[in-house]
Write a protein that holds these residues in place. Structure first.
Motif, PDB file in Angstrom:
ATOM      1  N   THR A 216       2.069  97.306 -21.203  1.00  0.00           N
ATOM      2  CA  THR A 216       2.278  96.482 -20.267  1.00  0.00           C
ATOM      3  C   THR A 216       1.164  95.246 -20.363  1.00  0.00           C
ATOM      4  N   ILE A 217       1.369  94.421 -19.813  1.00  0.00           N
ATOM      5  CA  ILE A 217       0.086  93.570 -19.772  1.00  0.00           C
ATOM      6  C   ILE A 217       0.260  93.005 -18.547  1.00  0.00           C
ATOM      7  N   VAL A 218      -0.879  93.040 -17.951  1.00  0.00           N
ATOM      8  CA  VAL A 218      -0.838  91.763 -16.739  1.00  0.00           C
ATOM      9  C   VAL A 218      -1.687  90.566 -17.565  1.00  0.00           C
ATOM     10  N   ASP A 219      -0.960  89.570 -16.764  1.00  0.00           N
ATOM     11  CA  ASP A 219      -1.718  88.526 -17.137  1.00  0.00           C
ATOM     12  C   ASP A 219      -2.289  87.335 -16.080  1.00  0.00           C
ATOM     13  N   ALA A 220      -3.436  88.314 -15.536  1.00  0.00           N
ATOM     14  CA  ALA A 220      -4.399  87.934 -14.765  1.00  0.00           C
ATOM     15  C   ALA A 220      -5.267  86.484 -14.655  1.00  0.00           C
TER      16      ALA A 220
END
Length: 633
Positions: free
Chosen positions: A106-110
């Motif tokens: 899972t990648i959180v694109d902050a």
């Protein structure tokens, strides 16, 4: 299982048809959800040697829209149609997942960088995931990695996500639940100390030894499965979450944590991302009933804690959450849906826990309780509570064992005869012909559970009895065809294959990779070495070895006396020999002293004192057979 597999009998066909009638197969909502946000698909992963890690074409027999074949439970078939959807998905704005072999990345694109939550099983899977994201979304740097818990399929690909030097320098945060020491202990110890036994059992439960197809492996229920030749890596966390309510800021966004130890893993945590109203409960909430006791073999879990922490999640964030994303399978969207999902999963584990102990307090034994406890329809008919990873029967027994231990309370079971001796006495008492006749009768009437048990005596009394093994294989095979739980299916079908063909000498799983072993702290490495000591051989041995690990500046003393190996982090003047070298060389000698000569000759290792002490040490060690028998003694 190739040419040796047999067709489902009419009893199996009827059992699976009856099961299909119980399921709400007209409910197709999950099929829309599993496709939601698709950006790009993939169907193959190879390692740097060109070996296939994952080939989705091996699941081409699972076709969308088709009814389950006669030899596959309809619920398992439906779940398998869902979990073979592989690719990069947009969950919501700024949140992406790559769903692949089993575990998700899972990648959180902050705003100021990427935060990766869990890293899949191996570097090949994680590298593929990161390539897809960078190709289709953006090329921001990874500023943090978060491990949700201590299982290898969630950290194994970490070195494809970040550079170890950046973690060690603190440039990249790597966060895990529990102290760093505790996380390392459980992440590494579980997969190595009993890794040989766990890997052998996992090869059954995760269908690693049988071919894919309607007569063999379907999927693992929470993912396609079937991956091999991948490389498991490990980097220790440099930041720890040890209390609920702790927050961290990564990439300009706040992350809040709920510490949930002694649940699906010894160290585990839930994560809340308020900027996007997203939560993950790690593996405490899934599109499946999870394991309270894994069949591969791991520490028994606390079902009450599953429920407790899921309820706490609802209290803390239930009024705001808009999406739940898990480390396996697909997300749940919408506040009402997420709340209903978490409430039902909470009640699933609470029901198992409470009803098991209610019946235990009435004096019932674990097998009796497992036959008695049935989920109410309000819980049991939810697709996400079905048996795609755990199953109710063995979970009920696990709840009993967690609270009351392995003894079932019957005095007759506290000191049983060993299995082979027990089997020989049954055969002597009843006679081979009578047991064979009863097993044949049971199979002819579709009574496969009894057939397996009665024929077990013949197989364990005489493993060369080909007729008994073939009959028991037939019974195991039909039991496998009838299972909703893919791990039960894998166990039964692999047992049938091994009875017919013998134990496989290649393939299978290996949780104790060389990188995992080397990542273990020295105290755990001595524990690992100690379980290789044959007590009887070492009973009269008295040896003491000094160990200097020069690349980590550690000094230890290890000794073997009275059949036991111990070690302390101290230098001793009373050693017979001292070995000095980098950790990799020291570990090599601890596990295989015969390698010392070559390492000394190459200048990697030095030995001061009596070199013969290493030969004495080596003489009391034994190797583990990764293909030990399970279906025969």
């Amino acid at each position: 299982m190739g040419a040796v597999s047999k067709e489902p009998t009419r009893f199996t066909v009827e059992a699976n048809a009856s099961g299909a009638a119980r399921y709400a197969l007209g409910d197709r909502a999950d099929f829309a959800d599993v496709e939601r946000g698709l950006i790009a698909r993939f169907d193959e992963i190879k390692n740097e040697r060109g070996e296939t890690v994952l080939d989705a074409s091996t699941f081409s027999f699972i076709r969308q829209g088709e009814d389950a074949p006669a030899g596959v439970d309809a619920s398992l078939w439906r779940q398998s149609q869902l979990v073979i959807q592989l690719g990069l998905y947009k969950v919501v704005d700024h949140l992406f997942q790559v769903r692949g072999n089993g575990a998700n990345l899972t990648i959180v694109d902050a705003p100021e960088g990427l935060v990766v939550i869990d890293c899949m099983e191996g570097v090949e899977m994680a590298a593929q995931a990161m390539r897809l994201f960078r190709e289709h979304v953006n090329d921001k740097p990874v500023v943090a990695v978060i491990y949700t818990h201590t299982h290898f399929d969630h950290y194994g690909g970490v070195k494809a996500v970040v550079d170890e030097a950046d973690v060690e320098s603190g440039e990249v945060a790597l966060v895990g639940p529990g102290t760093v020491e505790s996380f390392n202990k459980y992440a590494l110890g579980e997969n190595v100390i009993v890794g040989n036994a766990m890997s052998r059992r996992a090869s059954y439960t995760f269908e690693a030894l049988i071919p894919h197809g309607v007569s063999g492996a379907v999927t693992q229920g929470i993912g396609p499965g079937g991956g091999s030749h991948f490389t498991t890596t490990y980097i220790a966390p440099n930041d720890s979450i040890t209390a609920t309510g702790e927050t961290r800021t990564f990439g300009g966004w706040e992350f809040e944590f709920l510490y949930a130890p002694d649940t699906e893993a010894p160290e585990e945590m839930h994560i809340w991302i308020p900027a996007i109203n997203a939560v993950t409960c790690a593996e405490n909430a899934n599109h499946t009933m999870h394991n309270i006791q894994t069949l591969r073999g791991a520490r028994t879990r606390d079902a009450r804690n599953f429920a407790r922490y899921l309820d706490e999640t609802l209290v803390r964030w239930g009024d705001r959450v808009e999406v739940h994303f898990g480390p396996h399978t697909w997300p749940v969207w919408g506040n009402a849906n997420v709340v209903a999902f978490l409430e039902s999963q909470r009640d699933l584990y609470k029901y198992m826990h409470d009803q098991t102990l209610r019946l235990a307090n009435q004096g019932y034994h674990p097998i009796e309780i497992a036959e008695m406890v049935q989920l109410p329809d309000a819980i049991g008919k939810k697709w996400f509570n079905r048996y795609y990873h755990g199953s109710l029967h063995h979970n009920v027994r696990a709840v009993f064992a967690k609270e009351l231990g392995t003894w079932d309370g019957d005095p007759a079971s506290i000191w049983p005869l060993p299995p082979a001796e027990n089997a020989r006495r049954y055969v002597s008492l009843l006679g081979r012909d009578a047991i064979l006749a009863e097993g044949t009768r049971a199979i002819s009437e579709g009574d496969y559970r009894w057939a397996v048990q009665i024929l077990h005596h013949l197989v364990f009394a005489d493993p060369a009895d080909a007729q008994a093994k073939e009959l028991q294989a037939d019974a195991y095979e039909q039991l496998g065809y009838q299972q909703e739980a893919p791990q039960w299916r894998g166990i039964f079908l692999t047992a049938a294959q091994e009875l017919r063909e013998g134990a496989a000498t290649e393939g299978g799983l290996n949780t104790a990779s060389s990188e995992t072993i080397l990542a273990m702290p020295m105290d755990q490495l001595f524990d690992f070495a100690a379980i290789h000591v044959v007590g009887e051989r070492a009973a009269d041995v008295d040896l003491r070895i000094g160990i200097v690990v020069n690349d980590t500046d550690e000094r230890w003393t290890a000794w073997v006396r009275d059949g036991v190996m111990n070690a302390r982090p101290q230098e001793s003047q009373n050693v017979q020999a001292t070995i000095t070298g980098p950790k990799q060389a020291v570990v090599a000698v601890l596990l295989d002293p015969s390698r010392a000569g070559d390492l000394v000759s190459s200048g990697v290792l030095t030995i001061d004192g009596d070199e013969s002490v290493l030969a004495s040490y080596g003489s009391v060690l034994e190797d583990f057979d990764p293909h030990f028998n399970l279906v025969t003694p």
